[in-house]
Design an enzyme around this catalytic site. Structure first.
Site, PDB file in Angstrom:
ATOM      1  N   LYS A   3       8.048  -0.122   5.933  1.00  0.00           N
ATOM      2  CA  LYS A   3       7.567   1.207   5.567  1.00  0.00           C
ATOM      3  C   LYS A   3       8.774   2.040   5.159  1.00  0.00           C
ATOM      4  CE  LYS A   3       4.567   3.529   8.127  1.00  0.00           C
ATOM      5  NZ  LYS A   3       4.032   4.368   9.231  1.00  0.00           N
TER       6      LYS A   3
ATOM      7  N   ASP B 159      -4.640   9.728  14.701  1.00  0.00           N
ATOM      8  CA  ASP B 159      -4.957   9.358  13.312  1.00  0.00           C
ATOM      9  C   ASP B 159      -5.584   7.965  13.265  1.00  0.00           C
ATOM     10  OD1 ASP B 159      -5.171   9.880  10.620  1.00  0.00           O
ATOM     11  OD2 ASP B 159      -3.188   9.082  10.131  1.00  0.00           O
TER      12      ASP B 159
ATOM     13  N   GLY C   1       1.176   4.795   2.066  1.00  0.00           N
ATOM     14  CA  GLY C   1       0.771   5.631   3.185  1.00  0.00           C
ATOM     15  C   GLY C   1       1.037   7.089   2.900  1.00  0.00           C
ATOM     16  N   GLY C   2       0.668   7.941   3.859  1.00  0.00           N
ATOM     17  CA  GLY C   2       0.859   9.366   3.671  1.00  0.00           C
ATOM     18  C   GLY C   2       2.314   9.761   3.577  1.00  0.00           C
ATOM     19  N   PHE C   3       3.221   8.931   4.095  1.00  0.00           N
ATOM     20  CA  PHE C   3       4.633   9.288   4.119  1.00  0.00           C
ATOM     21  C   PHE C   3       5.500   8.313   3.341  1.00  0.00           C
ATOM     22  CE2 PHE C   3       2.719  10.686   8.167  1.00  0.00           C
ATOM     23  CZ  PHE C   3       2.662  12.026   7.849  1.00  0.00           C
ATOM     24  N   GLY C   4       4.883   7.447   2.560  1.00  0.00           N
ATOM     25  CA  GLY C   4       5.678   6.546   1.749  1.00  0.00           C
ATOM     26  C   GLY C   4       5.032   5.184   1.571  1.00  0.00           C
ATOM     27  N   PRO C   5       5.597   4.356   0.687  1.00  0.00           N
ATOM     28  CA  PRO C   5       5.033   3.033   0.408  1.00  0.00           C
ATOM     29  C   PRO C   5       5.376   2.015   1.490  1.00  0.00           C
ATOM     30  CG  PRO C   5       7.016   3.379  -0.887  1.00  0.00           C
ATOM     31  CD  PRO C   5       6.760   4.670  -0.156  1.00  0.00           C
ATOM     32  N   VAL C   6       4.580   0.946   1.539  1.00  0.00           N
ATOM     33  CA  VAL C   6       4.808  -0.166   2.462  1.00  0.00           C
ATOM     34  C   VAL C   6       4.944  -1.440   1.637  1.00  0.00           C
ATOM     35  CG1 VAL C   6       3.934  -1.456   4.444  1.00  0.00           C
ATOM     36  CG2 VAL C   6       3.444   0.993   4.242  1.00  0.00           C
TER      37      VAL C   6
ATOM     38  N   GLY D  42       0.823  -1.195   0.000  1.00  0.00           N
ATOM     39  CA  GLY D  42       0.000   0.000   0.000  1.00  0.00           C
ATOM     40  C   GLY D  42       0.857   1.244   0.000  1.00  0.00           C
TER      41      GLY D  42
END
Length: 842
Positions: free
Chosen positions: A552, A649, A533-538, A531
């Protein structure tokens, strides 16, 4: 005819009213006893606390072959009889003639049919009987109070525990009175009389939890280090990060308390001398065992005798530690290890003391290191530092071992070492004093192994030296200090929140090499991407030893990601709970910043909730369990961990599911650590996800526990409905989920909110209750919302009357399109023209 019917109805109503006046407890469930209102067993009268959790009265144990009657406290709403306290445990009544009343001397008393005193609180109370009363509290505590002194507590059941340890109760020693509050087992599961086992805090130099059988130890926890008992395996020690704490004062009082506000936990000592920690599962309608101890044969106190160490899972389990041999070989080989072990060679300092035998020669003693150990009983304290601790022990001939724990300090042992155990993943290093000859034996063995290796290395070094001469001298590359600098910044984040003694040493967090993670994820290939995320891929990865992981990777394009990543390491490295995702380590090399987590095979909750093909996998019972699990994880963050943490969050995409669909809260990049005396804070930079942010946070930057509760309520409604809060309902004039749920509630059709894929008529009441709780959580005013412990109580209690919810918060956004999740947006907007508050949508 009409007149006669009317008269008859009035007569029936009058009869009912008289019945209620004669037996008010049966009608209203009163929670107190006064001099004029005793409890009679013959009339099945009891006390019920206001919350409806606990009941007090007469009972007969389940499966008992006798009709003996006892007075006790038990869980009211749980169908399995679970008694938590017994008054007349050793003096039962033979029939139902018993009475509980305020006696003539003001004490609470139990009498039989002949008015003989069976049991009493036995407090010296020089007052008239009408000056005291007894009340059953919502905590399960029964209190005798004096109504002349503002309800002064004269006696309470929590100060006289039996087999159960309850939230808000304390166990331990009292330095002023010399008393020690302990748990005591029943004789058997159907006989509440005093059993053979007790459990409590032993007032050693370093407090420990012990179980005794007839005053002889059968199990011990190891010393308390401020967070856990260090003699427990990893999973068992998590229990003591889940709300338990030990406190001590300058007067010698040591007490263990349980900070969890949920009363659906049961911590008890059973008749076999085993301590269980359980929590009630509403869906399974049974007590789920969290941990128990003793758990293995190695947990038995002194299993391997003196200087013997127990290794669970090995056969035989007992081994003499290095430098020692069995005291009796025949017994030892036959499986009788009680006599333990003895030294192979005498210590040099002992020979020096034995001058009459010509002692005094030989080389100095040394220490052998035993890793991951449960340390022996009876440690003594030294104020020495970690570096000086070995010397303090070596300079004292009676010192046989030492160990150092950052939460405890320097521990020293003298005499025999008893009750040692070797662990695989927990424990601390123990250094045992041995004669120099034992050190020499190990040294010679090391030389024999190392000699050929060193020879090969010398030859290789010569070859490398010759090869290097072919090249010009080049400046040495600068040392990569990324990790060092990062950790310094991380530790700075914690310095304002904790004293130095309580800070986690972040450098102990495992560091992964970039190449290892690149290989495990197949160079971060798209097919391994889980996926964005807001700060990078996982990415999904697999370590060389076979363990699956989630990686992450911080996006270099993310301007704010570094701060959030650092914050996540600081926060999550301190947390351990079954409903929180586990951080395995991190990677900091050059410009690379990555976090490594345990892999969750079912991915995130939103992948199931909002996918028409997967929704049916989450049946109602599973959804209910997920809601309860999220609450327990959130309660740990807010109340039970040694830190107070606001997530900020919480949303469906940040709830991960394991292989059994158990929820784990993840993504702590925006979490805030609170000081113990802080309840709320505010920020000029509002970060979070539209649709989940509470109004006070989105509009003014204020956040608290109740901000997370708002997000929790949104998740509840999403889980129930299978719809996103950000989606509109065309059939209801484009209402969002909160507005739609509110409309259905007011129309008396709350159950209609349920996802048709899981709706079942037999769960209708439970669904309505969950919608009700969800609406209570999303009320506009923060103070109107329940805290998480109350949410858990409402979830897990049947037939509970709930307050009516007030209108949910509806936030009107301007200047920005709806952002459904952190996967899609990271833009800044302004809400309601509040120019000082920058809102970062995720």
């Amino acid at each position: 005819m009409v007149v006669s019917v009317t008269i008859r109805r009035r007569f029936v109503l009058l009869l009912l009213a008289c019945t209620c006046l004669l037996s008010r407890r049966l009608c209203f469930g009163e929670d107190r006893i006064t001099f004029s209102s005793p409890i009679k067993d013959s009339e099945s009268e009891t006390l019920l606390c206001k919350s409806g959790i606990f009941r007090f009265g007469f009972f007969t144990p389940v499966n008992s072959t006798t009709r003996l009657r006892y007075v006790g406290i038990w869980y009211e709403k749980i169908p399995i009889q679970t008694v938590v306290w017994v008054a007349n445990k050793d003096s039962p009544i033979n029939d139902t003639s018993g009475v509980i009343s305020i006696y003539q001397d003001g004490n609470l008393a139990v009498t039989d049919g002949r008015n003989r005193l069976v049991w009493s609180t036995n407090v010296s109370v020089p007052v008239a009987p009408n000056a005291t009363w007894v009340q059953l509290m919502d905590s399960g505590n029964l209190m005798l109070q004096d109504n002349r002194n503002n309800g002064e507590i004269l006696w309470e059941s929590f100060k006289h525990p039996y087999d159960s340890f309850m939230p808000r109760m304390t166990l331990g020693t009292d330095g002023r009175t010399g008393g020690n509050l302990k748990l005591t087992s029943w004789t058997s599961h159907d006989d509440p009389s005093t059993g053979n086992y007790t459990a409590g805090i032993a007032p050693f130099t370093f407090p420990e939890l012990l179980i005794w059988k007839n005053n002889v130890p059968t199990w011990r926890s190891g010393p308390w280090n401020g967070q856990v008992f260090i003699g427990l395996p990893n999973m068992d020690s998590l229990l003591f990060l889940d709300g338990f704490n030990l406190n001590s004062d300058n007067q010698g009082t040591i007490s263990m308390s349980y900070a969890n506000d949920s009363f659906m936990y049961h911590f008890n000592l059973d008749p076999e001398g085993i301590i269980y920690q359980k929590d009630w599962s509403t869906s399974m309608r049974t007590w789920r065992i969290g941990v128990k101890f003793p758990y293995t044969d190695c947990d038995a106190y002194g299993r391997c005798g003196r200087f013997g160490s127990c290794h669970a899972g090995e056969n035989p389990p007992c081994k003499c530690v290095k430098g020692f041999v069995p005291k009796n070989n025949t017994e030892w080989n036959g499986g009788n290890w009680s006599n333990g072990c003895m030294r192979k060679a005498p210590l040099q300092c002992e020979r020096q003391r034995n001058v009459s035998n010509g002692g005094g020669g030989g080389k100095a003693d040394g220490f052998l290191k035993l890793q991951k150990m449960k340390v022996p009983i009876s440690a003594e304290r030294s104020e020495a530092s970690e570096q000086v601790c070995p010397k303090v022990c070596l300079d004292n001939c009676s010192c046989t071992a030492y160990a150092y724990d950052r939460g405890i300090g320097c521990m020293l042992w003298s005499g025999d070492l008893v009750d040692m155990q070797s662990f695989l993943g927990s424990g601390i290093d123990l250094f045992i004093r041995v004669a120099h000859s034992e050190l020499k034996t190990h040294s010679n063995l090391a030389v024999m192994i190392a000699a050929p290796v060193i020879g090969v290395m010398l030859i290789a070094a010569v070859c490398v030296l010759l090869a290097c001469r072919k090249y010009k001298k080049r400046p040495a590359p600068a040392k990569d200090r990324s990790a060092e600098l990062m950790f310094k910044r991380m530790e700075a984040l914690t310095s304002d929140n904790e004293s130095a003694s309580n800070q986690i040493k972040l450098k102990e967090l495992p560091l992964f090499e970039f190449q290892v993670l690149a290989t495990s994820t197949d160079s971060f290939s798209l097919r391994n991407k889980l996926g964005q995320g807001g700060f990078g891929p996982v990415y999904k990865g697999k370590l060389p030893e076979g363990q699956e992981i989630a990686v992450k990777r911080l996006s270099r394009k993310s301007g704010q990601g570094l701060e959030e990543l650092m914050n996540e390491v600081v926060v999550i490295s301190k947390l351990q709970h079954r409903n929180l995702v586990k951080l395995l380590g991190c990677c900091i090399e050059g410009e690379e910043r990555m976090l490594v987590y345990e892999y969750m095979p079912k991915k995130s909750l939103d992948a199931y909730l909002f996918d028409p093909m997967k929704q049916k996998i989450l049946d109602w019972k599973t959804r209910f369990n997920i809601m309860e699990g999220i609450c327990r994880g959130l309660l740990y963050l807010h109340r039970d961990s040694r830190l107070k943490i606001i997530h900020r969050d919480l949303k469906a995409s940040n709830i991960l599911l394991d292989e059994n669909l158990n929820p784990k809260i993840s993504d702590f990049g925006l979490a805030r650590i609170f000081r113990a005396n802080e309840d709320e804070a505010n920020t000029r930079r509002v970060v979070g996800t539209y649709g989940y942010m509470s109004p006070e946070y989105a509009m003014e930057g204020f956040f608290s526990e109740k901000s997370d509760v708002f997000s929790l309520g949104v998740i509840f409604l999403e889980i129930i409905s299978g719809r996103r809060n950000s989606s509109s309902h065309k059939e209801e004039n484009n209402l969002n989920l909160l507005a739609y749920a509110w409309k259905l509630w007011n129309d008396g059709e709350a159950a209609s909110l349920a996802d048709p894929a899981v709706f079942d008529k037999c769960f209708e009441k439970e669904i309505e209750k969950c919608v009700h709780i969800g609406l209570l959580c999303v009320q506009e005013v923060a103070n109107d919302r329940p805290n998480v412990s109350n949410v858990i109580w409402m979830l897990t209690t049947e037939n509970m009357s709930l307050a009516d919810p007030k209108q949910p918060a509806f936030i009107v956004r301007r200047g920005a399109s709806e952002a459904e999740s952190s996967d899609q947006s990271s833009q800044k907007v302004s809400i309601n023209d509040v120019s000082l508050t920058a809102v970062t949508g995720r």
